[in-house]
Design an enzyme around this catalytic site. Structure first.
Site, mmCIF file in Angstrom:
data_model
loop_
_atom_site.group_PDB
_atom_site.id
_atom_site.type_symbol
_atom_site.label_atom_id
_atom_site.label_comp_id
_atom_site.label_asym_id
_atom_site.label_seq_id
_atom_site.Cartn_x
_atom_site.Cartn_y
_atom_site.Cartn_z
ATOM 1 N N LYS A 111 8.548 -24.253 -36.386
ATOM 2 C CA LYS A 111 9.688 -24.236 -37.306
ATOM 3 C C LYS A 111 9.326 -24.741 -38.701
ATOM 4 O O LYS A 111 9.961 -24.373 -39.674
ATOM 5 C CB LYS A 111 10.860 -25.044 -36.742
ATOM 6 C CG LYS A 111 11.556 -24.329 -35.585
ATOM 7 C CD LYS A 111 12.913 -24.928 -35.301
ATOM 8 C CE LYS A 111 13.615 -24.203 -34.171
ATOM 9 N NZ LYS A 111 14.837 -24.880 -33.737
ATOM 10 N N LYS A 192 8.869 -14.626 -27.251
ATOM 11 C CA LYS A 192 10.055 -15.095 -26.538
ATOM 12 C C LYS A 192 11.314 -14.437 -27.117
ATOM 13 O O LYS A 192 11.413 -14.267 -28.331
ATOM 14 C CB LYS A 192 10.114 -16.618 -26.747
ATOM 15 C CG LYS A 192 11.110 -17.348 -25.935
ATOM 16 C CD LYS A 192 11.063 -18.839 -26.263
ATOM 17 C CE LYS A 192 11.733 -19.163 -27.591
ATOM 18 N NZ LYS A 192 12.033 -20.580 -27.790
ATOM 19 N N LYS A 195 17.260 -16.218 -30.660
ATOM 20 C CA LYS A 195 18.511 -15.965 -31.386
ATOM 21 C C LYS A 195 18.220 -15.489 -32.797
ATOM 22 O O LYS A 195 19.048 -14.841 -33.416
ATOM 23 C CB LYS A 195 19.291 -17.286 -31.517
ATOM 24 C CG LYS A 195 19.930 -17.798 -30.252
ATOM 25 C CD LYS A 195 20.529 -19.186 -30.527
ATOM 26 C CE LYS A 195 21.065 -19.843 -29.277
ATOM 27 N NZ LYS A 195 21.360 -21.270 -29.478
HETATM 28 P P1 AMP Z 1 18.504 -22.970 -27.684
HETATM 29 O O1 AMP Z 1 19.152 -21.692 -28.005
HETATM 30 O O2 AMP Z 1 17.165 -23.073 -28.309
HETATM 31 O O3 AMP Z 1 19.382 -24.166 -27.915
HETATM 32 O O4 AMP Z 1 18.221 -22.898 -26.131
HETATM 33 C C1 AMP Z 1 19.183 -23.139 -25.139
HETATM 34 C C2 AMP Z 1 18.560 -23.070 -23.772
HETATM 35 O O5 AMP Z 1 18.087 -21.740 -23.507
HETATM 36 C C3 AMP Z 1 17.330 -23.977 -23.585
HETATM 37 O O6 AMP Z 1 17.354 -24.511 -22.281
HETATM 38 C C4 AMP Z 1 16.163 -23.040 -23.740
HETATM 39 O O7 AMP Z 1 15.029 -23.488 -23.058
HETATM 40 C C5 AMP Z 1 16.712 -21.768 -23.129
HETATM 41 N N1 AMP Z 1 16.054 -20.564 -23.688
HETATM 42 C C6 AMP Z 1 16.003 -20.181 -24.992
HETATM 43 N N2 AMP Z 1 15.330 -19.026 -25.135
HETATM 44 C C7 AMP Z 1 14.945 -18.641 -23.876
HETATM 45 C C8 AMP Z 1 14.229 -17.521 -23.345
HETATM 46 N N3 AMP Z 1 13.778 -16.533 -24.132
HETATM 47 N N4 AMP Z 1 14.025 -17.464 -22.007
HETATM 48 C C9 AMP Z 1 14.486 -18.447 -21.187
HETATM 49 N N5 AMP Z 1 15.167 -19.523 -21.624
HETATM 50 C C10 AMP Z 1 15.410 -19.633 -22.943
#
Ligand code: AMP
Ligand code: TRP
Length: 326
Positions: A111, A192, A195
């Site tokens: 980041k 990966k 968002k």
């Molecule tokens: P975040 O959107 O970064 O706050 O992520 C929220 C949750 O989703 C966290 O537990 C991340 O580890 C999980 N997560 C985010 N992206 C992925 C992905 N591509 N595959 C699996 N889990 C994900």
């Protein structure tokens, strides 16, 4: 009963990676655990946010928690900034962390792009996450694979403080899904699903219309050998689709390989569209009912009260150990 804590940032729409990696576990765990699910709005301001949008996103993530099946009667749902203990414990843990270990965090490196003047908040992000977890004497943290390093740091901080000041924190463990722990981008199965990727077709959001889901899956990147087989190194695209199919349908990957022996990618993708649409439609409908409802506001206010009731004695214990206050 073991205690579970997890959090999601209120930034944009959640995608099926968030759902299959994290949220699906939230729902499974609430049956026989004491669960606390947080919308981590203070983490999201590590990068600039529009204040009005941030409030709406915070409510939306909580609504999505409920839409996927988190039941506010069983689980605590609340926004991080409404419980002051997170910020208090953040400082105490900051004073027990090292710049060296924080510089090694991959998410920070990604980041900040190695910039000299990266925001301090980005650098401190994992310490605030450790505070979230340790504030509730958490046993289990259900997350996606990308959070492994942050969970390790949380454990290190807890153990470090316990060794120095006497038993203070419960040392938590991460919990990861078999299928779904790392959902990859549909247009580039070596990255990966995220968002923030600019290409909308790289992800499927939980609130996407069936037509968008169809387009993204039918266009997804695969390979040219035409065999439906799980092989991450040589067939990352098909392997990713198999994992998604398995996670949504409950069928094992071996079963799916057998079912699709001899059929082409076209049929496989068409069926995956159906499975995905069937899984997401009820979530979308329920979300639209909950969004803007009094039920949501009441659930979150009640969640704040219950979260505070757990956090306050922990903060008191920590302050005592450190000799803070009079
Ligand atoms: P975040 O959107 O970064 O706050 O992520 C929220 C949750 O989703 C966290 O537990 C991340 O580890 C999980 N997560 C985010 N992206 C992925 C992905 N591509 N595959 C699996 N889990 C994900
Ligand atoms: N860092 C997590 C993510 O990006 C979100 C998060 C913040 C979190 N605090 C947490 C997850 C505590 C689990 C527990 O996904």
């Amino acid at each position: 009963m073991k205690r579970v804590f997890s959090g999601v940032q209120p930034t944009g729409n959640l995608h099926i990676g968030n759902y299959l990696g994290a949220l699906k576990q939230f729902v499974e765990l609430q049956e026989d655990h004491e669960c606390i699910y947080c919308v981590v709005d203070m983490h999201s301001i590590t990068v600039p946010q529009d204040p009005k949008e941030l409030k709406q996103h915070t409510l939306d993530i909580a609504a999505l928690y409920m839409a996927v099946g988190v039941d506010p009667k069983k689980s605590i749902i609340f926004a991080q900034s409404t419980v002051p203990g997170h910020a208090e414990l953040n400082w105490i843990l900051t004073c027990n962390s090292y710049t060296g270990e924080l510089s090694r965090m991959t998410q920070y490196k990604q980041k900040s792009h190695g910039a000299e003047s990266a925001p301090t908040g980005l650098f401190m992000y994992p310490v605030l996450m450790a505070a979230d977890i340790l504030l509730y004497d958490t046993d289990i943290v259900p997350v996606g694979n990308d959070q492994k390093q942050h969970i390790e740091l949380t454990r290190d901080l807890a153990i470090r403080v316990n060794n120095k000041y006497g038993e203070t924190f419960v040392v938590p463990e991460g919990r990861f899904m078999k299928a779904g722990a790392r959902v990859m981008a549909l247009d580039d199965p070596t990255a990966k699903m995220s968002k923030s990727a600019p290409n909308e077709m790289s992800r499927i959001s939980l609130l996407d219309e069936p037509s968008k889901i169809k387009k993204a899956i039918m266009r997804s990147t695969t390979d040219s050998d035409g065999v439906i087989r799980f092989d991450i190194d040589n067939k990352p695209g098909i392997s990713n689709l198999l994992s998604i199919y398995s996670a949504f349908s409950g069928k094992t990957i071996e079963q799916l390989e057998k079912d699709y022996e001899g059929s082409g990618y076209g049929q496989f993708k068409k069926d995956l569209v159906e499975v995905t649409v069937d899984a997401l439609s009820p979530i979308r409908e329920r979300f639209l009912e909950i969004r803007g409802s009094q039920e949501l506001i009441d659930a979150m206010k009640n969640g704040t009260e219950r979260a505070n009731a757990i956090a306050e004695p922990v903060i008191k214990r920590v302050k005592d150990r450190f000799g803070l206050g009079i």
